[in-house]
Design a protein around this motif. Structure first.
Motif, PDB file in Angstrom:
ATOM      1  N   LEU A  46       8.614   3.963   0.966  1.00 52.79           N
ATOM      2  CA  LEU A  46       7.079   4.390   1.195  1.00 52.79           C
ATOM      3  C   LEU A  46       7.133   5.775   0.992  1.00 52.79           C
ATOM      4  CD1 LEU A  46       8.449   3.573   5.063  1.00 52.79           C
ATOM      5  CD2 LEU A  46       6.943   1.969   3.152  1.00 52.79           C
ATOM      6  N   ILE A  49       5.642   5.130  -1.869  1.00 55.11           N
ATOM      7  CA  ILE A  49       4.421   4.431  -2.340  1.00 55.11           C
ATOM      8  C   ILE A  49       3.357   5.584  -1.664  1.00 55.11           C
ATOM      9  CG2 ILE A  49       3.434   2.483  -0.755  1.00 55.11           C
ATOM     10  CD1 ILE A  49       6.154   1.290  -0.503  1.00 55.11           C
ATOM     11  N   ASP A  50       3.172   5.769  -1.156  1.00 54.38           N
ATOM     12  CA  ASP A  50       2.089   7.118  -0.632  1.00 54.38           C
ATOM     13  C   ASP A  50       1.850   8.347  -1.381  1.00 54.38           C
ATOM     14  OD1 ASP A  50       2.051   4.668   1.639  1.00 54.38           O
ATOM     15  OD2 ASP A  50       3.181   6.084   2.948  1.00 54.38           O
ATOM     16  N   ASP A  51       2.909   7.992  -2.532  1.00 56.74           N
ATOM     17  CA  ASP A  51       2.497   9.601  -3.867  1.00 56.74           C
ATOM     18  C   ASP A  51       1.390   8.928  -4.269  1.00 56.74           C
ATOM     19  OD1 ASP A  51       2.065  11.427  -5.455  1.00 56.74           O
ATOM     20  OD2 ASP A  51       4.809  11.078  -5.102  1.00 56.74           O
ATOM     21  N   ALA A  52       0.539   9.798  -4.354  1.00 59.88           N
ATOM     22  CA  ALA A  52      -1.349   9.538  -4.722  1.00 59.88           C
ATOM     23  C   ALA A  52      -1.324  10.095  -5.956  1.00 59.88           C
ATOM     24  CB  ALA A  52      -2.147   9.985  -3.776  1.00 59.88           C
ATOM     25  N   LYS A  59       5.926   4.893 -10.728  1.00 62.91           N
ATOM     26  CA  LYS A  59       6.062   4.205  -9.137  1.00 62.91           C
ATOM     27  C   LYS A  59       6.784   2.958  -8.783  1.00 62.91           C
ATOM     28  CE  LYS A  59       2.652   5.625  -6.427  1.00 62.91           C
ATOM     29  NZ  LYS A  59       2.098   5.305  -5.142  1.00 62.91           N
ATOM     30  N   ALA A 148       0.661  -3.039  -1.319  1.00 68.54           N
ATOM     31  CA  ALA A 148       0.746  -2.212   0.277  1.00 68.54           C
ATOM     32  C   ALA A 148       1.288  -3.760   0.912  1.00 68.54           C
ATOM     33  CB  ALA A 148      -1.374  -3.220   0.483  1.00 68.54           C
ATOM     34  N   ARG A 151       5.115  -2.941   0.634  1.00 70.31           N
ATOM     35  CA  ARG A 151       4.964  -1.460   1.833  1.00 70.31           C
ATOM     36  C   ARG A 151       4.867  -1.986   3.538  1.00 70.31           C
ATOM     37  NH1 ARG A 151       2.735   2.120   5.821  1.00 70.31           N
ATOM     38  NH2 ARG A 151       3.127   4.675   5.345  1.00 70.31           N
TER      39      ARG A 151
END
Length: 313
Positions: A46, A49-52, A59, A148, A151
């Motif tokens: 998670l 996934i959220d690491d811009a 990723k 998405a 996730r």
């Protein structure tokens, strides 16, 4: 000249890799360990996934690795885990959403490895073609939507982990899964020696990789000895993984249109791949003959003694 993308792990990454995905003496039961490790892997996924700032291709690669680790974890306790079939299918199907983009990235990496192993300086056009195809796939797809969904599926899995139960505890919960995978790896090695077909070697690779995961999970029971074995099994897994990746590349080349050089270049590339696969097979068989010389019950008996001493310490 083909540029080889090299990435050196930081000291923190190396430390995290060593410490993560392990049983701990503080785990009160195998069931508690199962839940803890699964939750750690899901939380790491998670966060990725959220690491811009994380490269998209890195990723996808890391997320697929998380899914494989999760499947390796539950396979360790499979005979004692009533929810195994449903959860294994859920994790497998979630990861498949990310496979398309990773397939092209994997073929690019395979071309780089092939160039490094053979010294062939003529692979540049193939690599450029794959990069262009990958970029077109990214542009034409909806990677954000796939991430998405992945996730959401990981979040749902995380919620279910709290209710995971095992029907056995202690080494009894682990030994049947250890033995099953070890025996499968031994049998697949013999079959691959007799019939070195792509599908057979791919099945062998999967069994070896699961054994690697199991060795890593149990490494704390004897860090030095288990660590050495984990390193050797990882090397074997990578040899077989490279063989499989070359098979994927070969299949793509066989059906690809508009390759620079036409049919003659296609035949040359496929011959180059076949020769490299033969070398990988020979190296893998030599290593596996040592790693899987003993029957599963003999190896797991040693692990059982180590487990008991570790738990009693």
């Amino acid at each position: 000249m083909i540029r080889l993308p090299l990435r050196c792990a930081s000291a923190r990454e190396a430390r995290d890799e060593f410490m993560a995905y392990r049983l701990k003496r503080t785990d009160e039961t195998c069931e508690a360990a199962l839940r803890r490790i699964a939750t750690e892997e899901i939380d790491a996924a998670l966060a990725e996934i959220d690491d811009a700032g994380m490269d998209l291709h890195d990723k996808i690669h890391e997320l697929r690795k998380r899914a494989k680790r999760l499947r390796g974890l539950i396979r360790l306790v499979r005979p004692s885990f009533p929810a195994y079939a449903a959860e294994n299918a859920a994790i497998r199907d979630a990861a498949r959403r990310l496979s398309g983009l990773r397939d092209f990235e994997g073929m690019i990496e395979t071309v780089d490895k092939l160039a490094a192993a053979t010294g062939d300086a003529g692979l540049g056009p193939l690599r450029a073609h794959l990069v262009a195809t990958r970029n077109a796939a990214v542009a034409g797809g909806d990677v954000a939507a796939d991430l998405a969904v992945f996730r959401a599926e990981m979040m749902a899995l995380r919620a279910r982990v709290a209710d995971w139960t095992l029907t056995a505890n202690g080494f009894k919960a682990l030994r049947p899964g250890i033995d099953k995978i070890f025996d499968r790896a031994r049998q697949d090695r013999r079959l691959a020696a007799e019939t070195p077909e792509t599908a057979v070697i791919h099945d062998w690779r999967k069994a070896v990789k699961y054994h690697w995961y199991h060795t890593r999970l149990l490494q704390p029971i004897d860090p030095a000895r288990m660590g050495r074995r984990a390193g050797q099994v990882r090397t074997l897994s990578e040899l077989l993984g490279d063989h499989h990746d070359l098979a994927v590349l070969d299949g793509w080349i066989a059906g690809a249109d508009a390759l620079t050089g036409g049919a003659a270049e296609r035949d040359r590339l496929r011959d180059l791949i076949a020769a490299r696969q033969a070398a990988l097979e020979a190296e893998a068989q030599a290593l596996a003959a040592r790693l899987f010389a003993s029957p599963a019950r003999k190896m797991s008996r040693r692990w059982k003694h180590l487990w008991k001493a570790w738990r009693a310490a």
